[in-house]
Scaffold this active site. Structure first.
Site, mmCIF file in Angstrom:
data_model
loop_
_atom_site.group_PDB
_atom_site.id
_atom_site.type_symbol
_atom_site.label_atom_id
_atom_site.label_comp_id
_atom_site.label_asym_id
_atom_site.label_seq_id
_atom_site.Cartn_x
_atom_site.Cartn_y
_atom_site.Cartn_z
ATOM 1 N N ASP A 1 7.541 67.078 29.793
ATOM 2 C CA ASP A 1 6.625 67.815 30.660
ATOM 3 C C ASP A 1 5.582 68.611 29.890
ATOM 4 O O ASP A 1 4.558 68.991 30.440
ATOM 5 C CB ASP A 1 7.404 68.752 31.594
ATOM 6 C CG ASP A 1 8.255 69.758 30.821
ATOM 7 O OD1 ASP A 1 8.229 69.733 29.580
ATOM 8 O OD2 ASP A 1 8.956 70.560 31.470
ATOM 9 N N ASP B 1 15.118 65.105 30.524
ATOM 10 C CA ASP B 1 15.143 66.562 30.497
ATOM 11 C C ASP B 1 16.221 67.050 31.459
ATOM 12 O O ASP B 1 16.557 66.373 32.429
ATOM 13 C CB ASP B 1 13.802 67.120 30.989
ATOM 14 C CG ASP B 1 12.785 67.220 29.864
ATOM 15 O OD1 ASP B 1 13.206 67.175 28.705
ATOM 16 O OD2 ASP B 1 11.584 67.326 30.158
#
Length: 998
Positions: free
Chosen positions: A642, A382
């Site tokens: 996440d 990410d």
């Protein structure tokens, strides 16, 4: 301008923004209104004056559906009010309803201990124990109790060590996981406090705001501009607006606003909990390490099997041994050849490794993921919060001023138009740019404030300037919205300049935030002003973390390619990639479905994915596709995530990593959970995993070599001299070996600078070479002692056989000499297998050296003093002990040269063959566009399943004996939340319409 309008809203996250916000908002409102038309509030079908608060009644939807009845009835049914529950009442309800978490199946400690004996290697040892106690009873000889007790003791010692280390690692991991327990803001006894969400009960009043996870299913009693993302639960792609009386689901995320609600469901009775129970869990997977263990175990079993058959044929058919006479020879092969400690050593090595990684703030939830992390070749990371700080910052050097105000004045006015409490990320960045937060309200009196909302897409403040008494108004927000508002000093030239500035920001990946200002003539804060004037354009960006660039360089030095996978815009991804040295070969996620654009240099999508430095505009399903394709190309892939919707990709990846701040669903699907932000923790974990991998590889070579050395050596002695070595002494060798080898779990080793992989052909080649060499060292020693008197003449030593008489081939003292020689040089082999160069160039750990020294001291004492008649051995003189030590040292020295010779010949040939095969497969894949993957035979898959995670055995046994009633789980044995849960929740709820969505 469209690219900028997307950027000035709530904080940037790795989820794509829409290109057409107004249209999406309209769709969302229509969707919401449609739902409310179908759902009418109802009253409870119970006598409200005769309420009994029982769990079974509260969740009986025929009596009452807490999701659709009017909010007043909810308060009555739950017997609560706006002051919240008392502490005593909350404790009572916790007993009634249970904790607010999904229960996991308990693992019984006793069965977990026994599970270390549940694999084919242990089965062979258990069979040997049965042979010793049941089949040895014959020809006027008692059962072989000594060997039976020794084998059982060896099995129990291995299981105890493995159980203890795994239990310790589990406790360390559990303690860290407990520290991550989600919190909830709750009102009890009339005051607000923060508690663990696991102790919430129906009737509690909870509060949450932007960025919070909804802690339990609740009905809203207050909603201020609230928007909830429940995509992970219902499959709705857009955040859903909520109003008072609506329901919010446990596990969904608050994207905007703030709300208070009354808890109506907790734990397994929540929408999320019921979906999870419907999906169930899949625990039949076989981990990568179990497959390797299976193949190594099979190698050892095949070697033993071949020589046992050979001994049966030669000893019984050829030499006409009696039934009981040949049994000891078979027991020697069974006991000595099986690397019984292998599951324990690998388990302990991984458990100790998990504890070491925990020190680097990486929690391992699937313990075999450590071994897979060592082989990872591509890390998909990410951007937001991992590569960057996830804290939007004003870039002062790029502020554009359009009026008489300076850059500092523009920031101050923008800060006026920002919240100082309950801020979103943009307000926080603007106010933070002042340095002193109090300046955002200093010298002014706030008269009216309009917070950001999805319709207006701007904030606005009306205030009185205390120094002059004048009323003024400032607004900040999306560029297109603000310029439309402006009427004063608005010229074509200004608009062209603004457009050019916005384009410049966009190409650099900076978010634009426009600021406008007007003055009011009177003292009415609701009155019209003299017209907004555009005064400035702020550039907002998410700066890279300080350690990220160095961390990426470290990852590249370890042979791991880092690819950025972000939901942000392409321009932002490219700018971040350039700043970090990742490169700017970034592509929009749409190429994953559409393929390379016509005329591009890429022949296939796979080529494009391999070339890419990253992807932008990525949804969770794109992450899944990226992982799947990289794995199809033969890469071991790690993926960070996440959100709850990242669960499919995290589960699909070889190593799923939940970054700091991840949701519970992402943590549940991940193999490793990070408790500190940034990429550096991941690289620490990669290095640590490679150290652990080297320890396991060193042991695998050693274990296979000792198997060959014992089996081949004692078979040759039996065939050549009818040598009958006592099985009990092989047990002693195995016991001392295990104690030493377990210290490998903390040995000092150098990590590989390239991704590790199990090349079993190399391991078996080394093992065969070492095993045959050590076999020669023993066989030649026995031949010299039996066939000559050289030792007697040179060193004045003798055996129990009378002088001048040929040595008895089964002399008890000869057995002791063989025992000592085998014990010393076999254990010394570990110093050869653990080093890449000469053994003395790589210092071992103190624990390994200490254990080796102690084991050799014990072996020498046994040789000097043991007169155990039941094992047909007799103590030997100090002269013989010295001869054996010198003999072993002389034979030990050339072992390094055997290692180097193998590297230069056989290993080099194996690697070249492997490279050629990989090249052929790559070429074939390029021609067909389809990656070539090997399918395993049915026999192989059955074999591997025997070594699979012990969960299946534990659960079957627990059901039969009635264990496992309470809820307690060890993280490394817990089957992770299946990705199916995130993918199919919506479908399941459609098939089981037990509750409609609000």
């Amino acid at each position: 301008s469209e690219p900028i309008e997307k950027e000035a809203g709530p904080p940037a996250q790795d989820t794509p923004a829409s290109n057409d916000v107004p249209v999406e908002e309209k769709k969302k409102r229509e969707y919401k209104d449609f739902g409310h038309e179908e759902q009418k509030a109802t009253h409870a079908n119970v006598d409200m004056s005769l309420i009994e608060l029982k769990a079974e009644d509260l969740y009986d939807k025929e009596k009452v559906d807490l999701e659709t009845i009017v909010i007043e009835d909810v308060f009555k049914l739950l017997q609560c009010d706006e002051n919240g529950l008392s502490a005593g009442e909350a404790a009572r309800r916790l007993e009634i309803f249970g904790p607010n978490r999904l229960e996991s199946e308990e693992q019984n400690a006793f069965l977990q201990f026994l599970s270390f004996m549940w694999n084919p290697l242990s089965w062979v040892m258990e069979a040997a124990a049965l042979v010793a106690i049941a089949l040895s009873n014959g020809e006027h000889r008692a059962p072989d109790w000594e060997d039976f007790v020794g084998i059982i003791l060896l099995l129990f010692i291995n299981s105890a060590i493995g159980f203890y280390e795994e239990h310790n690692a589990g406790n360390a991991v559990k303690a860290l996981m407990d520290s991550l327990a989600p919190k909830a803001k709750v009102k009890r006894d009339g005051s607000w406090s923060e508690i663990e969400s696991s102790i919430l009960v129906p009737g509690d009043l909870v509060s949450f705001k932007i960025g919070d996870i909804v802690p339990a299913d609740c009905r809203l009693i207050e909603a201020i501009n609230i928007s909830i993302d429940q995509a992970a639960l219902t499959g709705e792609s857009l955040p859903v607006g909520k109003k008072e009386g609506d329901q919010c689901f446990s596990g969904s995320t608050c994207k905007q606003g703030e709300a208070e609600g009354v808890v109506i469901s907790t734990g397994a009775n929540t929408f999320f909990g019921r979906a999870a129970s419907l999906v169930g869990q899949d625990d039949d997977s076989t981990g990568h390490l179990q497959k390797i263990l299976a193949q190594i175990g099979t190698f050892c079993l095949v070697v033993i099997g071949i020589f046992i058959v050979a001994e049966i044929l030669v000893l019984y058919a050829g030499f006409r041994f009696s039934y009981r006479e040949g049994l000891d020879n078979l027991l020697v092969l069974l006991i000595g050849g099986i690397p019984i400690a292998m599951p324990t050593v690998l388990s302990v090595t991984l458990a100790v490794g998990a504890q070491q990684l925990a020190k680097h703030k990486a929690i391992v939830t699937r313990i075999t993921a450590i071994e897979e992390l060592a082989g990872v070749t591509i890390l998909c990371s990410d951007k937001t919060g991992t590569l960057t700080t996830n804290k939007l910052t004003i870039d002062r050097s790029t502020i554009k001023a359009y009026g008489p105000f300076s850059a500092d004045d523009i920031i101050l006015l923008a800060a006026y138009a920002s919240r100082t409490e309950n801020q979103d990320a943009i307000d926080s960045s603007v106010v933070g740019a002042l340095g002193d937060v109090s300046r955002a309200r200093a010298g002014i009196k706030l008269l009216d404030f309009k917070p950001f909302n999805p319709v207006d897409k701007r904030t606005e403040i009306t205030y009185r300037e205390e120094s002059s008494g004048k009323l003024k108004r400032v607004t900040k927000g999306m560029t297109g919205i603000i310029i439309e508002l402006c009427t004063r000093n608005k010229t074509e030239e200004l608009e062209n300049r603004l457009e050019a500035d916005v384009e410049e920001f966009a190409t650099r990946g900076l978010r634009a935030l426009a600021v406008a200002y007007e003055e009011l003539d009177g003292q009415d804060p609701e009155g019209e002003g003299n017209g907004f004037e555009l005064i400035g354009l702020l550039a907002i960006f998410d700066p890279p973390r300080e350690d990220t660039k160095q961390t990426i360089d470290d990852a590249l030095s370890f042979g791991v390619k880092v690819k950025m996978v972000t939901g942000d815009q392409l321009a932002i991804a490219k700018e971040t990639g350039r700043r970090l040295g990742l490169g700017d070969h970034m592509y929009p996620a749409k190429v994953l479905k559409e393929g390379p654009p016509p005329g591009s240099k890429f022949r296939s999508l796979d080529e494009m994915i391999m070339d890419a430095d990253g992807f932008a505009g990525v949804f969770p399903e794109h992450k899944f596709e990226i992982v799947k394709r990289l794995q199809g190309l033969g890469h071991l892939c790690a993926m960070t995530g996440d959100g709850a919707n990242d669960a499919p990709a995290l589960s699909r990846a070889n190593v799923g990593i939940a970054v700091e701040g991840a949701t519970d669903a992402a943590r549940g699907a991940a193999d490793i959970v990070l408790t500190e932000p940034g990429l550096s923790t991941i690289v620490h974990a990669i290095r640590g995993s490679r150290v652990i991998f080297q320890r396991m590889r060193n042991y695998a070579i050693y274990a296979c070599a000792v198997t060959i050395r014992i089996v081949v050596c004692f078979s040759i002695l039996a065939f050549g001299y009818k040598f009958q070595f006592p099985p009990f002494m092989v047990l002693i060798i195995a016991l001392l070996n295990d104690g030493t080898i377990l210290t490998l779990s903390v040995d000092r080793v150098l990590p590989s600078m390239t991704p590790d992989s199990w090349d079993l052909a190399e391991i078996f080649a080394y093992a065969i070479a070492y095993g045959l060499y050590l076999t020669a060292s023993t066989v030649i020693l026995v031949v010299v002692i039996i066939e000559s008197t050289w030792f007697e003449r040179k060193f004045g030593v003798s055996l129990s056989t009378a002088p001048g008489v040929r040595v008895n081939r089964n002399d008890p003292q000869l057995h002791m000499i063989v025992y000592l020689q085998v014990a010393i040089i076999s254990q010394a082999l570990i110093f050869i297998t653990r080093s890449h160069g000469f053994f003395f160039m790589e210092r071992p750990s103190v624990a390994l050296m200490g254990a080796f020294g102690l084991a050799q001291l014990v072996s020498s004492i046994i040789a000097a003093y043991a007169d155990w008649g039941f094992t047909n051995i007799h103590s030997i003189s100090a002269g013989w002990i010295g001869i054996v030590w010198v003999w072993d040292i002389v034979w030990f020295m050339p072992l390094d040269w055997i290692k180097f010779g193998m590297k230069a010949t056989v290993i080099k040939w194996l690697r070249r063959r492997h490279e050629m095969q990989a090249m052929r497969e790559t070429a074939a894949a390029a021609e067909t566009g389809i990656p070539i993957t090997r399918t395993q035979s049915r026999a192989a898959s059955i074999n591997q399943s025997l070594y699979s995670n012990r969960t299946n055995f534990l659960r079957r046994a627990a059901r039969k004996v009635g264990f496992g009633q309470k809820v307690h789980v060890k993280p490394e044995e817990l089957t992770r939340f299946s990705s199916i849960q995130a993918q199919q929740t919506g479908q399941i709820l459609a098939r089981h319409p037990s509750r409609p969505t609000a």
